[in-house]
Structure formats: structure tokens, C-alpha cells
Design a protein around this motif. Sequence first.
Motif, PDB file in Angstrom:
ATOM      1  N   HIS A 359      -7.786  17.279 -19.870  1.00 52.95           N
ATOM      2  CA  HIS A 359      -6.373  16.589 -19.008  1.00 52.95           C
ATOM      3  C   HIS A 359      -5.914  16.532 -20.783  1.00 52.95           C
ATOM      4  O   HIS A 359      -6.747  16.308 -21.383  1.00 52.95           O
ATOM      5  CB  HIS A 359      -6.994  15.412 -18.672  1.00 52.95           C
ATOM      6  N   LEU A 360      -4.674  16.350 -20.653  1.00 57.59           N
ATOM      7  CA  LEU A 360      -3.500  16.021 -21.513  1.00 57.59           C
ATOM      8  C   LEU A 360      -3.219  14.323 -21.983  1.00 57.59           C
ATOM      9  O   LEU A 360      -3.037  14.131 -21.542  1.00 57.59           O
ATOM     10  CB  LEU A 360      -2.458  16.745 -21.763  1.00 57.59           C
ATOM     11  N   PRO A 361      -3.322  13.961 -22.975  1.00 60.16           N
ATOM     12  CA  PRO A 361      -4.104  12.603 -23.732  1.00 60.16           C
ATOM     13  C   PRO A 361      -2.355  12.481 -24.306  1.00 60.16           C
ATOM     14  O   PRO A 361      -1.129  12.640 -24.194  1.00 60.16           O
ATOM     15  CB  PRO A 361      -4.807  12.767 -24.831  1.00 60.16           C
ATOM     16  N   THR A 362      -2.211  11.194 -23.884  1.00 59.50           N
ATOM     17  CA  THR A 362      -1.175  10.904 -24.718  1.00 59.50           C
ATOM     18  C   THR A 362      -0.981  10.299 -26.114  1.00 59.50           C
ATOM     19  O   THR A 362      -0.113  10.606 -26.773  1.00 59.50           O
ATOM     20  CB  THR A 362      -0.620   9.267 -24.040  1.00 59.50           C
ATOM     21  N   LEU A 363      -2.233  10.385 -26.143  1.00 62.98           N
ATOM     22  CA  LEU A 363      -2.764   9.705 -27.788  1.00 62.98           C
ATOM     23  C   LEU A 363      -3.427  10.265 -28.611  1.00 62.98           C
ATOM     24  O   LEU A 363      -4.566  10.568 -27.920  1.00 62.98           O
ATOM     25  CB  LEU A 363      -2.929   8.624 -28.016  1.00 62.98           C
ATOM     26  N   LEU A 364      -3.712  11.195 -29.881  1.00 63.84           N
ATOM     27  CA  LEU A 364      -4.404  11.810 -30.794  1.00 63.84           C
ATOM     28  C   LEU A 364      -4.608  11.605 -32.592  1.00 63.84           C
ATOM     29  O   LEU A 364      -3.703  11.697 -32.296  1.00 63.84           O
ATOM     30  CB  LEU A 364      -3.869  13.210 -30.861  1.00 63.84           C
ATOM     31  N   ARG A 365      -6.038  10.790 -32.246  1.00 59.37           N
ATOM     32  CA  ARG A 365      -5.704  10.075 -33.491  1.00 59.37           C
ATOM     33  C   ARG A 365      -7.369  11.176 -34.559  1.00 59.37           C
ATOM     34  O   ARG A 365      -8.477  11.625 -33.761  1.00 59.37           O
ATOM     35  CB  ARG A 365      -6.602   8.889 -33.622  1.00 59.37           C
ATOM     36  N   ALA A 366      -6.463  11.455 -35.865  1.00 57.86           N
ATOM     37  CA  ALA A 366      -7.151  12.286 -36.208  1.00 57.86           C
ATOM     38  C   ALA A 366      -6.925  12.413 -37.748  1.00 57.86           C
ATOM     39  O   ALA A 366      -6.679  11.559 -38.074  1.00 57.86           O
ATOM     40  CB  ALA A 366      -6.883  13.958 -36.039  1.00 57.86           C
ATOM     41  N   THR A 493      -2.560  10.479 -19.200  1.00 61.37           N
ATOM     42  CA  THR A 493      -3.230  11.758 -18.834  1.00 61.37           C
ATOM     43  C   THR A 493      -1.661  12.933 -17.508  1.00 61.37           C
ATOM     44  O   THR A 493      -1.572  12.485 -17.493  1.00 61.37           O
ATOM     45  CB  THR A 493      -3.809  12.052 -18.599  1.00 61.37           C
ATOM     46  N   ARG A 494      -2.104  14.585 -18.658  1.00 60.24           N
ATOM     47  CA  ARG A 494      -1.736  14.956 -17.620  1.00 60.24           C
ATOM     48  C   ARG A 494      -2.472  16.537 -17.480  1.00 60.24           C
ATOM     49  O   ARG A 494      -3.604  16.671 -18.312  1.00 60.24           O
ATOM     50  CB  ARG A 494      -0.311  15.575 -18.887  1.00 60.24           C
ATOM     51  N   SER A 495      -1.930  17.586 -17.077  1.00 60.73           N
ATOM     52  CA  SER A 495      -2.428  18.868 -16.864  1.00 60.73           C
ATOM     53  C   SER A 495      -1.641  20.126 -17.688  1.00 60.73           C
ATOM     54  O   SER A 495      -0.945  19.379 -18.091  1.00 60.73           O
ATOM     55  CB  SER A 495      -2.769  19.479 -15.570  1.00 60.73           C
ATOM     56  N   MET A 496      -2.992  21.084 -18.200  1.00 62.51           N
ATOM     57  CA  MET A 496      -2.325  21.386 -19.536  1.00 62.51           C
ATOM     58  C   MET A 496      -0.831  21.964 -18.712  1.00 62.51           C
ATOM     59  O   MET A 496      -1.596  23.602 -17.736  1.00 62.51           O
ATOM     60  CB  MET A 496      -3.113  22.329 -19.496  1.00 62.51           C
ATOM     61  N   PRO A 497      -0.102  22.676 -18.566  1.00 65.94           N
ATOM     62  CA  PRO A 497       1.250  23.514 -18.079  1.00 65.94           C
ATOM     63  C   PRO A 497       0.193  25.894 -19.010  1.00 65.94           C
ATOM     64  O   PRO A 497      -0.286  25.355 -19.701  1.00 65.94           O
ATOM     65  CB  PRO A 497       2.438  24.023 -19.330  1.00 65.94           C
ATOM     66  N   PRO A 498       1.382  26.026 -17.974  1.00 69.01           N
ATOM     67  CA  PRO A 498       0.648  27.746 -17.805  1.00 69.01           C
ATOM     68  C   PRO A 498       0.840  27.917 -19.416  1.00 69.01           C
ATOM     69  O   PRO A 498      -0.505  29.069 -19.943  1.00 69.01           O
ATOM     70  CB  PRO A 498       1.377  27.935 -17.087  1.00 69.01           C
TER      71      PRO A 498
END
Length: 545
Positions: A359-366, A493-498
Motif C-alpha cells: 500500500h501507499l502511505p499517507t506520510l513518509l518520514r525520511a 493507505t491506498r493502492s499503487m496506480p498502474p
Amino acid sequence: MPNQPLTDIQGPVRVVGTIELNKIILISLEGAPTAPFRLDYDIWVDLINSGKLEKITDPFLGLPYVVSKLPDAATKRFLAALEAAAMFNEIAGALNNGTTFRKAILKISKDLKVGQKTATRWICQWLQAGKNPVVVVRKFLENPSKTLRPQGIGNKRGRPTCTPQLASNAPAHEISQKIEIAFKIYIQQQKKRWVDAYREMLITQFKIPESLIATDDKNPGLLQAPGAMEKYRAPSWSQFRYRCRQINNLDSETNSETPKGSRGKAKDNIPGPGHYEIDATHFQIQLVSRITSSLLIGRPIVYLIVDIYSGMITGYAVSLENPSWAVAALALHNCFSDKVRVFERLGLPYKSADWPSFHLPTLLRADRAEFISNQGQEFPASGIRVEVTPAMTPEAKGTVEGKHAEVKRPQPGRFDLPGRFSKKLERRQSNGKKEAALDIFTFEQILVEIIMDLNGEPVNPKTLPPDALPHGAKVASRAGFHAWALEHRAGFTRSMPPNFLFEHLLKSANATVTPTGLQFNNELYCCDRLRELGLLYDASKNSRR
């Protein structure tokens, strides 16, 4: 034994040797074992002839030369003393003077690996008993019941137990609020002593009759009627003082010029899965080439992506390159896609449900490195909010930093990795180059096995919400809790687009369309799609290409 006070001999002595009829070697039989001393032979003969010395019965006469049924520690001590005596006999002239005696003791101490005081005591006791080594364990023979005596019940050390009248079975969550009220009213506002505040609290807050409360300051929590504490469920004097000290310390920190903030958890204020952290680390292991195992290729870089809510590792990447956006993009693509392809490529017997992360997250800390580079600046256009932590602050993404430590924790019984070495090498410590035997493919297999083990570890029970408990053991592991949270804490979360991979993870660059194909970095690429779009025909009309 001297029958009158003498200067050289104070008590009973034993003759342990002579030195060519010039010196006689004596050892005292009284008090603690002491080193032997020497006396002129002529003086010794004169003392005997004059009657100043008399022969007495040997005090060690009843000591046997063979022992049995000793405790294990005593048997070990007896054998060591016997060996020490045999070594002392082999040293020539060990009793001639103090220097040779000390050298002999030092040699015995080094050979037997015992202290010099212990070796001296054994040799002196052996000489006192007429060279009988049983004297070392004499106390076990004189009192054989000493070893068989059962251990009695003694007094408990430490803080004495409280009396039943002072004990309380009231839990903290029932009494803490009333204690806080009593502290604010009687101690802070009315400035009463803690003892007086405690008595007032028992009367006003817990409705205990004043006639049942003792007035002695030494036992302020003592109720005169037995069982009154259980009846009124009041706090004991120790509970009251402990809670008052906590409130007092908290108030002093709050009112200070430099108050300390309360430390929280990374999971605080995280509503559900979809808040990830990413970071890279050097794995302390030396790898070899897949073509020839005699060639070292260096140590790998491992990227990890972790979900803060469940603590599960959601993605990874392994590379021999330095940390960069290209390797971070591999970890992100692994995080956003199904892990079935990874299991098939590595030949591991797992299924997609074993690692429920795609899944794609809402937030990514890096870190500041990858996502501030020219390649990573376009990634936030995907809709994922990127939080860049300040420099030199690893605590800002403590979840993934902790996972690095868990992944790199040595597990000899489960994963024996040849070629591992310590991060801080000490002198003469191996750097892993001679023991290296893993290639990058085998290392990735083991790394995925480690990640699967970590994702299967149990979750802290305090972090489980109440509505997850009816699902039982399914939510006990990190992977199971993450799968449950995806269903019951959805919306983050959401799924990865094509076309997500091509639009947001791959590097972008400019190329030129020519009549023969796409020209990029002095290379020519041709495909049917260019002809279908009419780009090759348009390029043939354009003289400038």
C-alpha cells in the motif's frame, strides 16, 4: 614448648628442617599460620639441655592421612593443597631463607592459579601438621555435621514487612484522584504537614470515623480496629507519601525556569497504518562475488521502511551502492508492491498473506539526503506527504532506527552469518574478510528471513486497541496487527496506480526523437510505440530533429 618466657620462641613450635647443623628451621603452632623462622643450632641445643624447652604431645596427632566423603569444594581444595605440597617438596632449599621461601610460594601460586596468601596458608598449615595436607580440610573432619546441617529459616533481609493494620489492598486507580485532591487542599493551600493531611483525607475523603484513626506520628496509617483498611479501601501511609512525592516533583518541574517535557512514544497520535519511516544503514558483513567466492565485493547497504502504527517492516532494498535515490526507489517499489515476486525470486516458501504490505502511505518520514536530491524532489507529487527530519537527529525516526538494530542483532542459533564483524573494531578483532562466504543473493535471502521473523514477533499488549482483542491470536504478531489495522483503521493507505513506478520512482531526463529512434546519452532506442504515436514521422519532417 618453652616452660619460661623466651626471646626467640614464644609458644609451641615444630622442627621442620635443619641447615647443615648450623641452623634449625622452626614453625609456630599457635595462632594463624605464619612462615617458618630459623634459629642457631647451638642455641637450640642449649635451650634443650638447660631444660627451658620441653617436648609436648603433637596437637595434630589424631589427624588422619586419608579422607573421604568431603563436599565437592572441600575435595577440590584438598587436592590443590596436596599438589602444592608436592611442588614445595621438589623445590630445593625452599626453607633455607625467607627469599627462597617467597619464591617457592610465588611459583606455586602461578602454577596452580591461586592467590599468594592462599598458597602461603596451605604450605604453612602443611608444615604445622607435620607435612600432612589433610589439615587444610580439618574443619570438615572435626564437625562432619557441618556439611549436612539443613539451612534454617532466618529473618528476611531488607525492609521489614508492614503490619496487617497498615496494609491496604486498594488499587492505585481508585485512590489516586482522592490523594491529589487532599494534596492540593491540605498541603498546598492550607500548608499542613503530610501526616495531618493524611488524617484529614481519611476522615473527609474516605469517611473513616475519627475514633478509628491512631494519633501516633510514627504509625499514622494505623487504624485501631482490625480490618478497617479492607472495609474502607483507603490508601496506606506509604501509598499516600509515594503519590504526594510524585505530584510534588511534577509541580516543581512545571514551575521551574527550564521545565522538562514529557517523553512520548512514536506511535502517539498515529490513528492507523499509513505513516511510514525510511532509512538506510550499512550492514557489518563482508560479501563475496557470485562469480568467484575468492573476490570480496564489500559490505551491503540495507534500506528499511517501517509502519509506525504496527511496527512492521513494510519494505526493504539491498544494494552495494552508496545510499541514493535510486536505491531508495527500489525500497519504495518493494514497499508498494506485492511480495509474491520477491518470494518467487528468492525461492522462499511464503505467501502474500504472510507479508501483507502493498500500500501507499499517507506520510513518509525520511532523511535529508535522498528526498532533497534532484531525483527525489518530484516524489511528493505522488500525493505522499514527505517529512524530512533535521540533520543529526536519529530520534526523529526512532522506529526505523530501532528496526535496524533488531535486524543487525546477532542470532547465532538462527542465522549464522560468516563474514560479520563488529561496528567498532578492537585490537586483534576480525574484520570479516577471511570468514566471508555469502554473496549478495544469499544475503538477501537471509535478510528476508530475518524480516519475516521480526514481523512475526508479538506486539506489545499495551498498544492493542480493545476492539482488536476479540480477534484473538491473529492480531498478536506485528504482521497480523498490521493486516487487522488495514481493515479496521482504514483510510490512511491506498493502492499503487498502474503508472506510479514510471511517473514518480524512475529518474526523469530529456531525450531527442530522431527519424531512426529515440536518442539518449549517445544511445539509440527504437520501438513500435514511437511509430504508432507518429513521432518518427514528425521527426523526419523536422530538419532540426
